[in-house]
Design a protein around this motif. Sequence first.
Motif, PDB file in Angstrom:
ATOM      1  N   PHE A  23      -5.688  -2.066  -2.402  1.00 15.95           N
ATOM      2  CA  PHE A  23      -5.919  -0.898  -1.548  1.00 15.95           C
ATOM      3  C   PHE A  23      -5.245   0.344  -2.134  1.00 15.95           C
ATOM      4  N   LEU A  51       0.842  -1.195   0.000  1.00 17.17           N
ATOM      5  CA  LEU A  51       0.000   0.000   0.000  1.00 17.17           C
ATOM      6  C   LEU A  51       0.877   1.244   0.000  1.00 17.17           C
ATOM      7  N   VAL A 100      -8.334   2.830  -2.549  1.00 18.35           N
ATOM      8  CA  VAL A 100      -8.549   3.706  -1.398  1.00 18.35           C
ATOM      9  C   VAL A 100      -7.993   5.115  -1.592  1.00 18.35           C
ATOM     10  N   SER A 147      -1.917   5.472   4.869  1.00 22.03           N
ATOM     11  CA  SER A 147      -0.860   4.489   4.644  1.00 22.03           C
ATOM     12  C   SER A 147       0.044   4.354   5.869  1.00 22.03           C
ATOM     13  N   MET A 180      -3.455  -7.745  -2.237  1.00 18.76           N
ATOM     14  CA  MET A 180      -4.348  -6.943  -1.406  1.00 18.76           C
ATOM     15  C   MET A 180      -3.802  -5.532  -1.226  1.00 18.76           C
ATOM     16  N   GLY A 181      -2.492  -5.403  -1.038  1.00 15.23           N
ATOM     17  CA  GLY A 181      -1.883  -4.080  -0.912  1.00 15.23           C
ATOM     18  C   GLY A 181      -2.031  -3.269  -2.181  1.00 15.23           C
ATOM     19  N   ASN A 184       0.852   3.536  -3.624  1.00 20.15           N
ATOM     20  CA  ASN A 184      -0.175   4.590  -3.607  1.00 20.15           C
ATOM     21  C   ASN A 184       0.281   5.874  -4.310  1.00 20.15           C
ATOM     22  N   ALA A 226      -8.398  -0.006  -9.484  1.00 19.74           N
ATOM     23  CA  ALA A 226      -8.401  -1.042  -8.448  1.00 19.74           C
ATOM     24  C   ALA A 226      -9.016  -2.339  -8.941  1.00 19.74           C
TER      25      ALA A 226
END
Length: 449
Positions: free
Chosen positions: A142, A5, A146, A164, A138-139, A9, A265
Amino acid sequence: MVNYLGRLNAAVSVVAITNANSTNPDFPEYKWNEKQKSYILSSFYWGYNLTQFLASYFCRTFGSKPTLLLSTMGSACLALITPASIAWGGWQVYCCIRMFQGLFQGMVIPSIHDHLANWAPIEERTRLGALSLTGMEMGALFAMAVPGLIAHSRWGWPGISFFSGGIGLIWCGLWILFANSNPVVSRFISQEEKLFILTSQKKTDCDRQKIPIPWKAIFTSVPFLSLVTVRMAESWGLSTLQLQIPTYLHGVLKMDIKSNALFSALPYVMMFIMAYVYLISADIVLTKKIVSLTVLRRTLNSIAMWIPSITLIALGFMDESHRLLAIILVTITIGVNGGVSIGSGLNAIDLSSNHAAVLMGVVNTVVSQTFMLAPLFVGIIVDDETDRSQWQIVFLVSALAFFLGNLQYIFFGTTNTQPWNDEDFYLINVLEKPNFIQPKSNRSSKSVC
């Protein structure tokens, strides 16, 4: 999950920071050009490639628990100071922050592989390893979903870094309480479980001595060099997708930051789901002994890299009038690529459980060069993010990397444990002092202890 994440990001936050009209306009907007953006996305890997070997040293000296704690906590704390740093020094300071985050996170993957090598019984290694590595998907999920929602909220783009960093520190607290570097020192497992793990790995309580690293044998090992090559190829293609999808969707498909984040995503939802499809399928195949582990790894890796090589080329021909088809192609490309985790992703532990952290240190040092160069390559090729022809070149190069990298892995990759994994290899092949070596029957790990 929390480290990926923090790593990925920036792909969304850079779009939000430079385009206030598509996010919360109450926060400053910075006019960074495409080359400056590429520096920001690449800068993480400037630091990332410097701490891979340091991670293997820390794991061998202190264990995986403190090493993974240090890497995650350092990255999380830097995320928390990112908004203030950007306000103070602009994109140059953002690059520095990302570089130091890379320094800390460079220790993550070697630590995880060392942890798996110590904790996973051999017959459960594929299952537990693949399950652990789904945290990457999963990271990434997100990181794409997100941040865009947060940037659109009252928290604005600074909230991306706060989220984060906050979730990273929460994980650190749980890790301090419950984690242990190996079963021998764990307070939370029974004696029976500890014995089961150590027996499966043919180790004893005192078998944690430091075995010398046979560097020459490692760097002349064809299966290991094949692993390095395929991971480089996969990383080039995947890094291009992970870091450039938001820019591509915004520039070519004309999608705003909020819908951009949601659709960016979607491929990672697919990737996360497919990771478990691969995991369950591999578990069934290995349990029923339908094919060997080597054949399984090569097959899954071929699916995960050759299908994306086709869809990537097709993606380059999409424009604003093909939004739905482009999103489907991106989803297939990234989703199917999740099989790499079981394909070549766990191969280092197959080759040598005793040197797993060292091998991943070498692999990630080389691989991080591609993560660093891929955004810079995009910055050179793409000077107009709305020009589809420029993106075609980017996607074609990534497709070739996927195809050729996996082709050589089919010929040279293997899951056979290498001779240099044995604790006696260094004594016999490196020191070459046979007079000082006990007979084979007396050189069990128990007698050494």
